[in-house]
Design a protein around this motif. Sequence first.
Motif, short mmCIF file in Angstrom:
data_model
loop_
_atom_site.label_atom_id
_atom_site.label_comp_id
_atom_site.label_asym_id
_atom_site.label_seq_id
_atom_site.Cartn_x
_atom_site.Cartn_y
_atom_site.Cartn_z
N VAL A 1 0.96 -1.08 -0.17
CA VAL A 1 0.00 -0.10 -0.16
C VAL A 1 0.72 1.14 -0.02
CG1 VAL A 1 -2.11 -0.93 1.00
CG2 VAL A 1 -0.07 -0.32 2.46
N ASN A 2 0.49 2.21 -0.69
CA ASN A 2 1.03 3.55 -0.81
C ASN A 2 0.35 4.59 -0.08
OD1 ASN A 2 3.03 5.45 -1.52
ND2 ASN A 2 3.03 5.15 -3.50
N LYS A 3 0.68 5.84 -0.48
CA LYS A 3 -0.29 6.87 0.23
C LYS A 3 -1.62 7.12 -0.29
CE LYS A 3 1.44 9.85 -3.45
NZ LYS A 3 2.47 10.85 -4.01
N LEU A 4 -2.33 7.92 0.59
CA LEU A 4 -3.68 8.32 0.11
C LEU A 4 -3.51 9.60 -0.61
CD1 LEU A 4 -5.58 7.67 3.50
CD2 LEU A 4 -5.51 6.06 1.51
N PHE B 1 -3.42 6.00 7.90
CA PHE B 1 -3.94 7.12 8.63
C PHE B 1 -5.45 6.66 8.89
CE2 PHE B 1 -6.18 11.22 8.61
CZ PHE B 1 -5.70 11.68 9.51
N LEU B 2 -6.31 6.03 8.09
CA LEU B 2 -7.41 5.59 8.07
C LEU B 2 -7.60 4.20 8.61
CD1 LEU B 2 -9.03 6.79 4.89
CD2 LEU B 2 -9.15 8.04 6.90
N GLU B 3 -8.57 3.73 9.30
CA GLU B 3 -8.70 2.62 9.95
C GLU B 3 -9.04 1.37 9.20
OE1 GLU B 3 -8.55 1.62 13.27
OE2 GLU B 3 -7.65 3.44 13.62
N TYR B 4 -7.98 1.17 8.03
CA TYR B 4 -8.07 0.08 7.25
C TYR B 4 -7.27 -1.09 7.98
CZ TYR B 4 -9.00 2.60 3.27
OH TYR B 4 -9.90 3.65 2.10
N ASN C 1 -12.56 10.86 10.31
CA ASN C 1 -11.39 10.88 9.07
C ASN C 1 -11.93 10.21 7.96
OD1 ASN C 1 -9.49 11.96 10.81
ND2 ASN C 1 -8.76 10.09 11.66
N PHE C 2 -12.58 9.21 7.84
CA PHE C 2 -13.17 8.58 6.58
C PHE C 2 -14.04 9.69 5.75
CE2 PHE C 2 -12.14 4.22 7.83
CZ PHE C 2 -11.70 3.81 6.69
N LEU D 1 4.06 23.78 7.59
CA LEU D 1 2.75 23.68 7.45
C LEU D 1 2.07 22.20 7.03
CD1 LEU D 1 2.21 26.75 5.04
CD2 LEU D 1 1.53 26.65 7.44
N ILE D 2 2.69 21.53 6.31
CA ILE D 2 2.27 20.10 5.77
C ILE D 2 2.36 19.39 6.88
CG2 ILE D 2 2.62 18.31 4.15
CD1 ILE D 2 4.06 20.04 2.28
N TRP D 3 3.40 19.39 7.89
CA TRP D 3 3.52 18.76 8.94
C TRP D 3 2.43 19.01 10.11
CZ3 TRP D 3 4.58 20.04 14.08
CH2 TRP D 3 4.81 19.04 14.99
N GLY D 4 2.22 20.45 10.00
CA GLY D 4 0.82 20.61 10.85
C GLY D 4 -0.22 19.89 10.51
N GLU D 5 -0.56 19.62 9.24
CA GLU D 5 -1.68 19.00 8.90
C GLU D 5 -1.52 17.28 8.92
OE1 GLU D 5 -4.66 20.30 7.20
OE2 GLU D 5 -3.78 22.28 8.06
N LYS D 6 -0.72 16.87 9.74
CA LYS D 6 -0.40 15.51 9.75
C LYS D 6 -0.31 14.90 8.52
CE LYS D 6 -2.38 15.56 14.59
NZ LYS D 6 -3.31 15.02 15.24
N SER D 7 0.21 15.28 7.43
CA SER D 7 0.25 14.87 6.15
C SER D 7 1.73 13.88 6.10
CB SER D 7 0.26 15.82 5.12
OG SER D 7 0.59 15.24 3.76
N SER D 8 1.64 12.91 5.09
CA SER D 8 2.81 12.13 4.87
C SER D 8 3.80 12.75 3.90
CB SER D 8 2.41 10.76 4.46
OG SER D 8 1.76 10.72 3.10
N GLY D 9 3.13 13.90 3.37
CA GLY D 9 3.98 14.73 2.48
C GLY D 9 5.04 15.54 3.25
#
Length: 632
Positions: free
Chosen positions: A46-49, A62-65, A117-118, A424-432
């Motif tokens: 699996v890769n990113k969303l 990040f999602l409950e998969y 989140n979903f 800013l991206i880190w503040g959004e909890k993004s994997s980017g």
Amino acid sequence: MGKTGEILVLFLFLFLVLVFAPSQAFYLPGVAPRDFQKGDELQVKVNKLSSTKTQLPYDYYFLEYCKPSKIMNNAENLGEVLRGDRIENSIYAFKMRRDESCKVGCRTKLTQEAAKNFKEKIDDEYRVNMILDNLPVAVPRQRRDGSQAPTYDHGFRVGYKKDDKYYINNHLSFKVMYHKDPETEDARIVGFEVIPSSIKHEFSEWDDKNPKVSTCNPNTKIIPGSHTPQEVAADTYVVFSYDVSFQPSEIKWASRWDTYLLMNDDQIHWFSIINSLMIVLFLSGMVAMIMMRTLYKDIANYNQLDNQDEAQEETGWKLVHGDVFRPPVNYGLLCVYVGTGVQFFGMTLVTMIFALLGFLSPSNRGGLMTAMVLLWVFMGLFAGYASSRLYRMFKGTEWKKITLKTAFLFPGIVFAVFFVLNALIWGEKSSGAVPFGTMFALVLLWFGISVPLVFAGSYFGFKKPAIEDPVKTNKIPRQVPEQAWYMQPAFSILIGGILPFGAVFIELFFILTSIWLNQFYYIFGFLFLVFIILLITCAEITIVLCYFQLCSEDYNWWWRAYLTAGSSALYLFAYAVFYFFTKLEITKVVSGIFYFGYMLIASYSFFVLTGTIGFYACFWFVRKIYSSVKID
């Protein structure tokens, strides 16, 4: 005009070879082919969303998969980390060439936070990206023009919204295409598709080791849309399931990426090339007219005047021969930008050559960005050399200060913008968001390799003899006469940037689409030809405007030559603004800042590149014409 025509024909021939050559020749695989026998284990990763609405990638989990017993991260390269890729193992495992009708993965209970989140990800149209044998998962879809040719979306949607209710795609129907070796039982994977669906699975009692679900068993064939969909709600149990089918294919392993890549309209690319070639031919005609007619006539007249007593009646560009090589204001900064432009030009050229050879094809995930970063670092040698050579010509003495500015000015500005965007991206909890370790590695490459190479290049450049001017410079600067409105610096600079931008703006659309709409960009043959056209256009428009400027007895051409071609970056950024409002659906403030921040970096880089090309073209032109006339 003859030589220019020959060069254009040569580039056109090269372009035809690169565009129409078989894909196997130019899309070398990012990984070696793997042969699978019947029953071999296949592990889906699996890769990113990802979402084109937010541009902020998230980790799959990040999602409950469903999670495997132990989550293992793949060792991503530098480019993958910078792109936000996070490749991990998953619960989805197949046996080669063994179909499975319906297999239960796991059951998970959605908490309030998980349901929220979903819903957010469904609202933002997030897609799930998976990988099998280095092939990204694709969802087949119908073409808008009604054609039967296959076309795909990259990744499948997290879910969908209907009547103000949210539904999760919890069942995946995988299809794996394989190409079988006619002489052995070995087979290679050549396609990986999925059809997602939402199913509310029913069960009476749950056993994690042996789950029994009435809506999913080995004898059940799941037909999308035939079951009650699974709604997203807090305190709800969601059962994830999947099935897999294997299908033989005539597609060979070397061509397996063609289906993913051949989705763009080549006719538009052809229009782009023809549009650019028309601009180049127009400019080439103007330059040829100036060089062959006007200039030769000027030089003949000036040299004839020297044989008479009429030399004092000089007019035009010869009149400013005593000032044309006078060092400009802030010549140190000009040297820095020229050196940086040489570094950027070297990186771009070598990257494109690698891409043409297939080493940076989309199958080599993250390879393009990794190559660009590393080549930028190693091209610091040429940056230092170019800046110090020019600085020495201006009779500068503080070469170490110029070297420091060359090593730190452009990278420092880019890194500062990058750092703010990353925060800013880190503040959004993004994997980017780039991890601290990768950030440290980038700083280490900068300070540990790039800076020393800039100093080494500068040292060798400053040791070489200074470039001699073809004419002497007067001690007292000549007064520049009042210029016509169309020869004012601001106007001529802005006019000069239109044609270089016009030569690339159609191709720019495809580049922006690949970056911001998650499409694959692969036609490096087109891109290379457009790059060559950009070089010629920048050089020719700068020479034409520089000649007009000198004929107006304005000798302040150094900075104007750089800014004339470099002003095309303003139009690039303006086009980026237009693209944002017409093609993208970004609504979040952070995503908007993210987009404009990176487009600002891209425009700044384009300014440095085109400005340097224009400067060197004008530098060669001015030296050529003033070395061709007799000066007393």
